[in-house]
Write an enzyme that holds these catalytic residues in place. Structure first.
Site, short mmCIF file in Angstrom:
data_model
loop_
_atom_site.label_atom_id
_atom_site.label_comp_id
_atom_site.label_asym_id
_atom_site.label_seq_id
_atom_site.Cartn_x
_atom_site.Cartn_y
_atom_site.Cartn_z
N GLY A 143 56.73 45.09 23.09
CA GLY A 143 56.30 43.78 22.13
C GLY A 143 57.62 43.28 21.74
O GLY A 143 57.75 42.09 22.68
N GLY A 144 58.25 43.53 20.86
CA GLY A 144 59.46 42.36 20.44
C GLY A 144 60.39 42.23 21.47
O GLY A 144 60.73 41.03 21.57
N GLU A 163 51.59 54.78 22.77
CA GLU A 163 52.50 54.18 21.92
C GLU A 163 52.56 54.90 20.47
O GLU A 163 51.73 54.96 19.85
CB GLU A 163 52.08 52.80 21.67
N HIS A 181 44.90 48.60 20.19
CA HIS A 181 46.58 48.93 19.76
C HIS A 181 46.47 49.51 18.47
O HIS A 181 45.43 48.98 17.74
CB HIS A 181 46.92 47.21 19.88
N GLY A 203 57.90 48.63 16.93
CA GLY A 203 58.72 47.75 15.81
C GLY A 203 59.70 48.30 15.17
O GLY A 203 59.98 47.55 14.11
N SER A 238 59.34 50.11 21.04
CA SER A 238 60.83 49.64 21.05
C SER A 238 61.31 49.75 22.34
O SER A 238 62.50 50.35 22.45
CB SER A 238 61.45 50.58 19.97
N ASN A 297 53.48 42.38 25.06
CA ASN A 297 52.47 41.96 23.82
C ASN A 297 53.14 41.21 23.00
O ASN A 297 54.08 41.32 22.19
CB ASN A 297 52.12 43.36 23.27
N TRP A 298 52.70 39.74 22.88
CA TRP A 298 53.44 38.89 22.24
C TRP A 298 52.78 38.68 20.74
O TRP A 298 53.29 37.87 19.99
CB TRP A 298 53.00 37.52 22.94
N LYS A 299 51.63 39.64 20.57
CA LYS A 299 51.21 39.75 18.85
C LYS A 299 50.93 38.36 18.76
O LYS A 299 50.54 37.36 19.33
CB LYS A 299 52.29 40.15 18.12
N GLU A 333 48.13 48.40 15.82
CA GLU A 333 47.90 47.23 14.76
C GLU A 333 46.28 46.87 14.55
O GLU A 333 46.05 46.55 13.34
CB GLU A 333 48.97 46.07 15.12
P1 PGA Z 1 57.53 46.99 20.19
O1 PGA Z 1 56.08 46.96 20.28
O2 PGA Z 1 58.13 46.98 21.72
O3 PGA Z 1 58.09 45.77 19.24
O4 PGA Z 1 57.76 48.38 19.40
C1 PGA Z 1 55.32 47.47 20.94
C2 PGA Z 1 53.81 47.16 20.82
O5 PGA Z 1 53.38 46.99 19.76
O6 PGA Z 1 53.19 47.23 22.14
#
Ligand code: PGA
Length: 252
Positions: free
Chosen positions: A234-235, A167, A95, A173, A213, A9-11, A97
């Protein structure tokens, strides 16, 4: 056997050029006979370039969100037919967010999930509790509500493509990850709630990813649990070497 799936997930990161450059490096890092699926979720403007860059590989491309309608006066939105037209095969739904900053609710998650299935897009439905909910002992209630409303009115005969992602919001994050025990317990609960709605056969075959994470050094211990079928990253998915290490370390 549930095939492991690793989702990046590159956001709101990476231009089309940066997305292409990631894919050119990443495709050579993936072990050729990997049993796992890899799906990248670039931002909307990078979807066409990404689809082109993965051509001839087993890597798939999905969108980070979508509207549930095919067309309409909804400024800024992208429809499932538009995603299909540029070659997307997957879509993230709900998601945290999106829920936190863009007012997505369990009800819109349900509308989007039905629309994704109707359009043959493979949906990854994100669920997970906030820290205050976990500390108040409400994790199971929260997950039950999120899963049951997401699946409301879905015909089990159409539900086999659905993927869930657990999640925990407190782990996204933040560098804090669930322990393997927390992850396994939550995944077992989610599988039970899927069984309550769709039946135990589908619950057994539905993949549930862990997200929050995930890094190369914890991916193996989190993703090789009985009820964990891959990761939503994500990250650590922004760098091709790190995402390839996650796929390699956690394909079990
Ligand atoms: P993260 O994000 O790996 O940076 O914690 C995961 C996500 O939001 O899907």
């Amino acid at each position: 056997m549930r095939q492991h799936l690793f989702a990046a997930n590159w956001k709101m990161y990476k231009t089309p050029e940066e997305s292409t450059s990631f894919i050119q490096t990443f495709k050579d890092l993936l072990p050729p006979a990997t049993k796992a699926e890899a799906v990248l979720f670039p931002s909307t403007t990078s979807l066409p370039a990404s689809v082109q860059a993965v051509s001839g590989t087993s890597i798939a491309i999905g969108a980070q969100t979508m509207h549930w309608l095919d067309a309409g006066a909804y400024t800024g939105e992208t429809s499932p037919t538009m995603l299909l037209a540029v070659g997307c095969t997957h879509v993230l739904i709900g998601h945290s967010e999106r829920r936190q900053y863009f007012n997505e609710t369990d009800t819109t998650v349900n509308l989007k999930l039905k629309s994704a299935l109707a359009h043959s897009l493979i949906p990854i439905v994100c669920v997970g509790e906030h820290l205050a909910e976990r500390e108040a002992g409400r994790t199971s209630n929260v997950l039950e509500l999120q899963v049951s409303i997401a699946l409301e009115g879905i015909d089990p005969s159409t539900a086999s493509p659905i993927v869930f992602a657990y999640e925990p919001v407190w782990a996204i994050g933040t560098g804090r990850t669930a322990t393997p025990e927390i992850a396994e317990d939550a995944h077992k609960l989610i599988r039970r709630f899927i069984a309550d709605t769709l039946g135990s056969d589908l619950a057994h075959t539905t993949r549930i990813l862990y997200g929050g994470s995930v890094k190369p050094d914890n991916a193996g211990s989190l993703c090789c649990l009985e009820d964990v079928d891959g990761a939503l990253v994500g990250g650590a998915s922004l760098d091709p070497n790190s995402f390839a290490d996650i796929v390699r370390n956690a394909t079990c």
